[in-house]
Design an enzyme around this catalytic site. Structure first.
Site, short mmCIF file in Angstrom:
data_model
loop_
_atom_site.label_atom_id
_atom_site.label_comp_id
_atom_site.label_asym_id
_atom_site.label_seq_id
_atom_site.Cartn_x
_atom_site.Cartn_y
_atom_site.Cartn_z
N SER A 123 -2.24 5.52 9.73
CA SER A 123 -1.26 6.47 9.18
C SER A 123 -1.86 7.83 9.62
O SER A 123 -1.30 8.79 9.27
CB SER A 123 -1.24 6.39 7.41
OG SER A 123 -2.61 7.00 7.09
N HIS A 144 3.06 1.38 9.42
CA HIS A 144 2.10 1.82 8.37
C HIS A 144 2.36 0.96 7.06
O HIS A 144 3.53 1.56 6.36
CB HIS A 144 1.86 3.23 8.12
CG HIS A 144 1.15 3.66 7.11
ND1 HIS A 144 1.46 4.71 6.02
CD2 HIS A 144 -0.24 3.14 6.71
CE1 HIS A 144 0.18 4.82 5.26
NE2 HIS A 144 -0.64 3.87 5.66
N GLU A 156 6.22 2.76 6.74
CA GLU A 156 6.40 3.86 7.41
C GLU A 156 6.41 3.37 9.03
O GLU A 156 5.48 3.02 9.64
CB GLU A 156 5.46 5.10 7.30
CG GLU A 156 5.75 5.72 6.02
CD GLU A 156 4.65 6.72 5.69
OE1 GLU A 156 5.04 7.92 5.15
OE2 GLU A 156 3.27 6.42 6.06
N ASN A 195 1.53 10.10 2.97
CA ASN A 195 0.17 10.47 2.79
C ASN A 195 0.02 12.06 3.18
O ASN A 195 -1.32 12.74 2.68
CB ASN A 195 -0.73 9.80 3.98
CG ASN A 195 -1.05 8.13 3.20
OD1 ASN A 195 -1.11 8.07 2.10
ND2 ASN A 195 -1.59 7.45 4.42
#
Length: 288
Positions: A123, A144, A156, A195
């Site tokens: 990520s 991800h 993701e 994130n």
């Protein structure tokens, strides 16, 4: 290649993320090979997966038959060539270090069939930094998963400037067939969506702790009880590993040169003492 042509998946790296991603794929009906360079890591992954699946059987979330069939579709090996020589899709889940990922992807490019998509679970390292190590940049992307992959719903998918529409579409479709909810990022950005938001929360949590405004437990309680987060930032860092948090921040600092991107002194001290969270029994909390 189309999504219906995808039969076999290879997961590289048998840590907490890799092993659970492999089981997610096996539970969804795919033939899966989990590869790691260390036999001991594979044995540990197998034991942990057995424990996790048994808990789900006891809770009535899965039947014994479903679990047995999933394990029958899942194989373990230390041989990279064996793992990817006939695979359709690779998910890399190794250490968050760019040079090591590039070395691996160069090997994958030589060993995997020409049609195989090569995805990274990272990520923080965008796939445009890895793709040049291969002769198939159009088949490289980020995919991800979130920790723990057996539980967390979101995936993701990041389509870099080198990633073909076909690769992005197949990766999105695969995520759905794994019973996940995918989002597609059509531009690369380190940290992606979730994130980047979480990073701001963690930065503020560490600031509050370092300045002795509140304890780790109190800060976590503020997030779970006031913000309705399922887990507090310090408990989450313990879960994913302080070493992972450290490596992510160091990779970010290496790219930006911004001192603010470095891991905090608190994180550095704990990593140096080997207090890496749940995996070592001590992080911000103590674990049996």
């Amino acid at each position: 290649m189309k999504i219906d042509d995808l039969r076999k998946i290879s997961v590289i790296g048998s840590g907490a993320m890799g092993s659970q991603i492999a089981m997610v794929c096996a539970l969804s009906g795919y033939q899966v090979t989990l590869q790691d360079i260390q036999f001991e890591s594979l044995e540990k992954a197998k034991a942990l997966l057995n424990s996790q699946m048994n808990k789900r059987i006891v809770k009535g979330k899965l039947t014994e038959q479903v679990v047995e069939e999933a394990f029958a579709r899942l194989s373990f090996t230390t041989d990279l060539k064996e793992a990817v020589s006939d695979t359709d899709f690779v998910i890399e889940a190794i250490v968050e270090k760019l040079d090591i990922k590039r070395q691996l992807f160069a090997q994958l490019d030589q060993l995997a069939p020409p049609h195989t998509i090569l995805a990274t679970n990272s990520s923080t390292i965008v796939s445009s930094e890895i793709a040049p190590a291969t002769n198939r940049p159009e088949k490289v992307c980020n995919m991800h998963f979130f920790n723990p992959a057996l539980v967390m719903d979101l995936v993701e998918v990041v389509q870099g400037p080198h990633t073909s529409d076909e690769t992005a579409e197949i990766t999105m479709a695969l995520s759905k067939r794994l019973n996940k909810t995918p989002i597609l990022l059509q531009k690369e950005i380190s940290g992606f969506v979730a994130n980047r938001i979480l990073g701001k929360i963690m930065n503020e949590a560490i600031y509050l702790l370092e300045n002795e405004i509140a304890t780790a437990e109190e800060i976590d309680l503020a997030c779970t009880k006031a913000l309705n987060h399922p887990i507090g930032p310090f408990a989450l860092i313990d879960l994913t590993g302080l070493d992972v948090h450290y490596n992510v921040r160091m990779e970010r600092y290496a790219k930006s040169g911004d001192e603010a991107d470095k891991p905090s002194s608190l994180i550095v001290e704990k990593v140096e003492r080997g207090e890496l969270g749940r995996k070592t029994g001590q992080g911000f909390y103590a674990y049996n």
